[in-house]
Structures are given as C-alpha cells and as structure tokens.
Design a protein around this motif. Structure first.
Motif, mmCIF file in Angstrom:
data_model
loop_
_atom_site.group_PDB
_atom_site.id
_atom_site.type_symbol
_atom_site.label_atom_id
_atom_site.label_comp_id
_atom_site.label_asym_id
_atom_site.label_seq_id
_atom_site.Cartn_x
_atom_site.Cartn_y
_atom_site.Cartn_z
ATOM 1 N N VAL A 1 -8.095 15.675 35.976
ATOM 2 C CA VAL A 1 -8.446 15.873 34.577
ATOM 3 C C VAL A 1 -7.401 16.836 34.016
ATOM 4 O O VAL A 1 -7.185 17.921 34.564
ATOM 5 C CB VAL A 1 -9.859 16.476 34.423
ATOM 6 N N VAL A 2 -6.718 16.396 32.951
ATOM 7 C CA VAL A 2 -5.557 17.132 32.448
ATOM 8 C C VAL A 2 -5.726 17.437 30.964
ATOM 9 O O VAL A 2 -6.092 16.547 30.180
ATOM 10 C CB VAL A 2 -4.259 16.320 32.670
ATOM 11 N N ARG A 3 -5.479 18.688 30.616
ATOM 12 C CA ARG A 3 -5.458 19.059 29.196
ATOM 13 C C ARG A 3 -4.084 18.682 28.654
ATOM 14 O O ARG A 3 -3.075 19.290 29.001
ATOM 15 C CB ARG A 3 -5.724 20.557 29.024
ATOM 16 N N THR A 4 -4.045 17.649 27.826
ATOM 17 C CA THR A 4 -2.778 17.077 27.352
ATOM 18 C C THR A 4 -2.582 17.426 25.875
ATOM 19 O O THR A 4 -2.552 16.548 25.011
ATOM 20 C CB THR A 4 -2.764 15.549 27.566
ATOM 21 N N GLU A 5 -2.462 18.707 25.613
ATOM 22 C CA GLU A 5 -2.246 19.175 24.244
ATOM 23 C C GLU A 5 -0.892 19.859 24.150
ATOM 24 O O GLU A 5 -0.461 20.529 25.087
ATOM 25 C CB GLU A 5 -3.353 20.150 23.844
ATOM 26 N N GLY A 6 -0.228 19.693 23.029
ATOM 27 C CA GLY A 6 1.050 20.353 22.836
ATOM 28 C C GLY A 6 2.155 19.684 23.630
ATOM 29 O O GLY A 6 2.029 18.542 24.077
ATOM 30 N N PRO A 7 3.274 20.405 23.829
ATOM 31 C CA PRO A 7 4.405 19.827 24.552
ATOM 32 C C PRO A 7 4.020 19.407 25.970
ATOM 33 O O PRO A 7 3.170 20.033 26.610
ATOM 34 C CB PRO A 7 5.425 20.979 24.595
ATOM 35 N N VAL A 8 4.658 18.354 26.451
ATOM 36 C CA VAL A 8 4.365 17.818 27.786
ATOM 37 C C VAL A 8 4.486 18.900 28.856
ATOM 38 O O VAL A 8 3.673 18.969 29.789
ATOM 39 C CB VAL A 8 5.315 16.639 28.104
ATOM 40 N N GLU A 9 5.480 19.769 28.715
ATOM 41 C CA GLU A 9 5.715 20.814 29.712
ATOM 42 C C GLU A 9 4.528 21.773 29.828
ATOM 43 O O GLU A 9 4.366 22.440 30.849
ATOM 44 C CB GLU A 9 6.979 21.607 29.369
#
Length: 197
Positions: free
Chosen positions: A179-187
């Motif tokens: 489960v990944v928080r995918t907010e903002g820049p990919v890095e």
C-alpha cells in the motif's frame, strides 16, 4: 493521486525490472520508481481513517480465506506485450496477465481487481500492466523507447507470444502487496503497508 495498492514482483524479478526502469530513467531524464502492477488507486481522503492494510480487504492479514480476497500465496504473472500508453504513468509499459485461474472464466488479476473495486463500491475497466517509463514525451519518443528496448534485447518475444524482459523468462511471481501513498513527486512516494503472500 492518493493511496495505491501495488502487486509486487518476487525479489529477484523486482531487482531485474528496477534495473531496466533505472536505465530508462537515466537516459530519458524521467522518474525512477519501483516495478509494480497497480491494482487500485484511491483519493487519500477516502482512506485516511483506515489502517493501510485494511485496503487489502477484510481479514487480509489473517489469510483465513473466508472474507479476504488475497490468495496468501505467490501467484504467476506473464508478460504479454510491450506498448505505449496515453498518460504520464502509462507511457511505456508491459501488458501483463495471470495464467492462474480462480475459476473457469476469471484469472487471478481479474479476480483481485473485481474484489478491490467491489470493496470500494466502484467499477472501472482494469488494465493490468507494469510500467517501465513515466513521462509525457511526444509519441515519437515513446515509440523510440520501445524500439530501443527491442533493439538491445531488453525485451524479446518468445515463440508463444510472451515476452522476456531484462532476462526474466515470461514473467514473475507476485510475492507481496504494497500500500503506497502516491502523492506529489514520484520520488516522495511512501510505502505505508506491506502484505507477504
């Protein structure tokens, strides 16, 4: 985006695919990212009160087979086709499929997708794929990347139509769910939950 559920390759495959992604990232000045198959993405506000692993379905951690829909064992995924897409996150990708059937008509990826969207109360067409390159270059550049991957034998086609990618024969086993928080820049994306299968 928000919160995403990723199906993760086994460790050896993950490292191989990460090398392919990193080489493309360095050559084309694009973001590097962990190789994964996105199962579901949701806005953060929908899930902010839930424990991250709750997104994986009822009793996902217990693996009791009664309520949760994750198999709690690795399952195979095969590479089907190298192609380009129309969005930043689906720029150059490998379409994937699972030969493992849950029943006569539904394979494992379809089953997990249907279960995830059912849990969320939404329906959407599922496009199982593994991205190799993120970006929004002109179509000609994406086509050039595909041609390069074929020319240097990073991606080769087998007699049965499946692909080998970076030396991986036909595909890999999914061994974890993240489960990944995918907010903002990919890095800056952050893994907030993991489930071993």
């Amino acid at each position: 985006m928000g919160i995403s559920i990723w199906l993760m390759p086994d460790p050896a495959a993950r490292q191989t695919l990460k090398t392919v992604i990193s080489k493309l990232s360095e050559k084309h000045q694009s973001p590097a990212f962990e190789p994964h198959i996105t199962l579901l993405s949701l806005p953060s506000d929908i899930v902010e009160s839930a424990h991250p692993l709750a997104l994986l379905g009822p009793d996902a951690e217990k693996g009791n087979g009664e309520k949760g829909y994750f198999p709690h064992r690795p399952f195979p995924v095969v590479f089907k086709r190298l192609t380009t897409g129309r969005t930043f996150f689906q720029s150059v990708l490998i379409e994937v499929d699972s030969p493992e059937k849950v029943d006569e008509e539904v394979n494992m990826l379809e089953y997990l997708s249907n279960s995830a969207y059912s849990w969320n109360g939404k329906t959407a067409p599922y496009y199982p794929h593994l991205s190799l390159y993120y970006g929004e270059p002109p179509v000609e550049v994406k086509s050039q990347i595909v041609a390069e991957l074929k020319a240097d034998n990073t991606v080769t086609t087998n007699n049965d139509g499946t692909l080998d990618v970076g030396g991986l024969k036909n595909g890999f086993d999914v061994t974890e769910v993240w489960v990944v928080r995918t907010e903002g820049p990919v890095e800056g994306w952050e893994v907030v939950g993991r489930l071993s299968l």
